[in-house]
Scaffold this motif. Structure first.
Motif, PDB file in Angstrom:
ATOM      1  N   LEU B  58       0.821  -1.210   0.000  1.00  0.00           N
ATOM      2  CA  LEU B  58       0.000   0.000   0.000  1.00  0.00           C
ATOM      3  C   LEU B  58       0.856   1.262   0.000  1.00  0.00           C
ATOM      4  O   LEU B  58       0.519   2.258  -0.624  1.00  0.00           O
ATOM      5  N   LEU B  61       1.809   2.658  -3.332  1.00  0.00           N
ATOM      6  CA  LEU B  61       0.731   3.286  -4.096  1.00  0.00           C
ATOM      7  C   LEU B  61       0.461   4.695  -3.566  1.00  0.00           C
ATOM      8  O   LEU B  61       0.986   5.100  -2.528  1.00  0.00           O
ATOM      9  N   ALA B  62      -0.401   5.422  -4.288  1.00  0.00           N
ATOM     10  CA  ALA B  62      -0.683   6.811  -3.934  1.00  0.00           C
ATOM     11  C   ALA B  62      -1.218   6.998  -2.508  1.00  0.00           C
ATOM     12  O   ALA B  62      -0.748   7.899  -1.808  1.00  0.00           O
ATOM     13  N   PRO B  63      -2.182   6.174  -2.049  1.00  0.00           N
ATOM     14  CA  PRO B  63      -2.717   6.427  -0.700  1.00  0.00           C
ATOM     15  C   PRO B  63      -1.646   6.387   0.381  1.00  0.00           C
ATOM     16  O   PRO B  63      -1.725   7.123   1.372  1.00  0.00           O
ATOM     17  N   ALA B  65       1.287   7.562   0.279  1.00  0.00           N
ATOM     18  CA  ALA B  65       1.946   8.859   0.393  1.00  0.00           C
ATOM     19  C   ALA B  65       1.123   9.800   1.258  1.00  0.00           C
ATOM     20  O   ALA B  65       1.654  10.461   2.154  1.00  0.00           O
ATOM     21  N   PHE B  66      -0.201   9.824   1.017  1.00  0.00           N
ATOM     22  CA  PHE B  66      -1.063  10.715   1.800  1.00  0.00           C
ATOM     23  C   PHE B  66      -0.972  10.368   3.281  1.00  0.00           C
ATOM     24  O   PHE B  66      -0.808  11.238   4.141  1.00  0.00           O
ATOM     25  N   ILE B  67      -1.094   9.056   3.581  1.00  0.00           N
ATOM     26  CA  ILE B  67      -1.107   8.648   4.976  1.00  0.00           C
ATOM     27  C   ILE B  67       0.240   8.946   5.624  1.00  0.00           C
ATOM     28  O   ILE B  67       0.316   9.434   6.756  1.00  0.00           O
ATOM     29  N   ILE B  69       2.378  11.332   4.833  1.00  0.00           N
ATOM     30  CA  ILE B  69       2.488  12.772   5.090  1.00  0.00           C
ATOM     31  C   ILE B  69       1.680  13.137   6.336  1.00  0.00           C
ATOM     32  O   ILE B  69       2.145  13.900   7.192  1.00  0.00           O
ATOM     33  N   GLY B  70       0.463  12.556   6.447  1.00  0.00           N
ATOM     34  CA  GLY B  70      -0.360  12.824   7.625  1.00  0.00           C
ATOM     35  C   GLY B  70       0.358  12.448   8.908  1.00  0.00           C
ATOM     36  O   GLY B  70       0.358  13.195   9.879  1.00  0.00           O
ATOM     37  N   LEU B  71       1.029  11.269   8.888  1.00  0.00           N
ATOM     38  CA  LEU B  71       1.742  10.832  10.093  1.00  0.00           C
ATOM     39  C   LEU B  71       2.912  11.769  10.404  1.00  0.00           C
ATOM     40  O   LEU B  71       3.175  12.085  11.567  1.00  0.00           O
ATOM     41  N   VAL B  73       3.029  14.944   9.704  1.00  0.00           N
ATOM     42  CA  VAL B  73       2.449  16.170  10.258  1.00  0.00           C
ATOM     43  C   VAL B  73       2.144  15.971  11.740  1.00  0.00           C
ATOM     44  O   VAL B  73       2.432  16.834  12.576  1.00  0.00           O
ATOM     45  N   TRP B  74       1.609  14.801  12.065  1.00  0.00           N
ATOM     46  CA  TRP B  74       1.299  14.470  13.458  1.00  0.00           C
ATOM     47  C   TRP B  74       2.562  14.548  14.308  1.00  0.00           C
ATOM     48  O   TRP B  74       2.590  15.186  15.367  1.00  0.00           O
ATOM     49  N   HIS B  77       3.756  18.216  14.699  1.00  0.00           N
ATOM     50  CA  HIS B  77       2.925  18.985  15.620  1.00  0.00           C
ATOM     51  C   HIS B  77       3.176  18.577  17.066  1.00  0.00           C
ATOM     52  O   HIS B  77       3.246  19.417  17.950  1.00  0.00           O
TER      53      HIS B  77
END
Lengths: 202, 83
Positions: B58, B61-63, B65-67, B69-71, B73-74, B77
């Motif tokens: 996974l 694949l593209a998803p 990368a999104f996840i 980046i989200g992690l 950012v977490w 922060h």
């Protein structure tokens, strides 16, 4: 015909220009806080994309492609290096027209979209669709379907995102993850959802 | 907003470095966990695979990368808040 249906389905779901090529992220993240604005921008982007891809196809095939100027007596001329500039200028012109139309018929949407309306001009998804169309050697009919499909895919993604953002307001999100972080993770989950259509073949 | 040229230069440089570090970080984890390689060289030892370890496709694949980046950012922060 089968080919057209499969290009259409692919550009809406599996090859979604936003969720699998990462194009048009900035307005996607910024405007998806409000469902109505998101739907408005989604429809505007769909409209611009459905118009610009075929028009860019005509510009490319009649003026820029290697040997395209044979009808004017220049069979050896290759102007394809100009495609970036001409595509952008053409997209800007169409966005300008749409801006005027929205301002005239829906001032509320015009105010809600604010700066993101003129920014459709530099929405990378729209230029991306035109460049992919050249790269993949689509015919005119395929380009029409691809442009409309990519726009619809982008529109669906931003509407889904706005709807989820609305639900997220009542969710307990960890402090550090609030805002941008959870948006990215939700986008990832939406992308997984869209990829499920990979099993559908026509 | 009113930075003289040198400070603007530092600002641009630091922005670029921040972007680059996130890019390298995301790529590191996506390649390591997604295909078990770093810079194209396999780094996950064979006995891991024999013991039943599976690459997480996974992340390639593209998803993924999104996840990822989200992690990131977490993480960022959380680190900034503690200071």
């Amino acid at each position: 015909m089968e080919n057209l249906i499969s290009i259409g389905l692919n550009s809406v779901f599996v090859g979604n220009i936003l969720l699998s090529y990462f194009l048009g992220m900035c307005s996607f993240l910024a405007v998806s806080r409000n469902l109505q604005t998101a739907a408005g921008l989604g429809v505007a982007v769909t409209f611009v994309m459905a118009l610009t891809a075929p028009v860019n196809w005509l510009i490319y095939r009649l003026l820029l492609a290697p040997g395209a100027l044979a009808w004017a007596g220049f069979p050896n001329l290759n102007l394809s290096f100009l495609k970036l500039i001409l595509f952008i200028a053409q997209i800007a012109a169409i966005v300008q027209i749409i801006e005027i139309i929205i301002d005239r018929y829906s001032p509320a949407l015009y105010t809600a979209l604010g700066v993101y309306l003129p920014l459709i001009t530099v929405n990378c998804a729209i230029l991306g669709a035109s460049l992919f169309m050249v790269e993949r050697n689509y015919s005119f009919a395929e380009t029409v379907v691809y442009g409309a499909g990519s726009g619809t895919g982008w529109c669906l993604a931003i509407i889904a995102m706005a709807a989820i953002q609305k639900k997220l307001r009542y969710a307990k999100v960890p402090t550090g993850l609030q805002g941008f972080g959870i948006s990215m993770i939700v986008t990832g989950l939406v992308a997984i959802g869209f990829m499920l259509f990979a099993g559908v073949s026509m | 907003m009113n930075n003289p040229p040198f400070r603007a230069f530092i600002d641009g440089l630091a922005n670029g470095l921040g972007y680059a570090s996130l890019l390298v970080g995301v790529a590191f984890f996506r390649e390591l966990l997604g295909s078990g390689k770093l810079l194209g060289y396999p780094v996950v030892p064979d006995f891991f695979y024999q013991a039943g370890y599976v690459n997480n496709g996974l992340l390639v694949l593209a998803p993924g990368a999104f996840i990822m980046i989200g992690l990131f950012v977490w993480l960022e922060h959380t680190l900034l808040e503690k200071k």
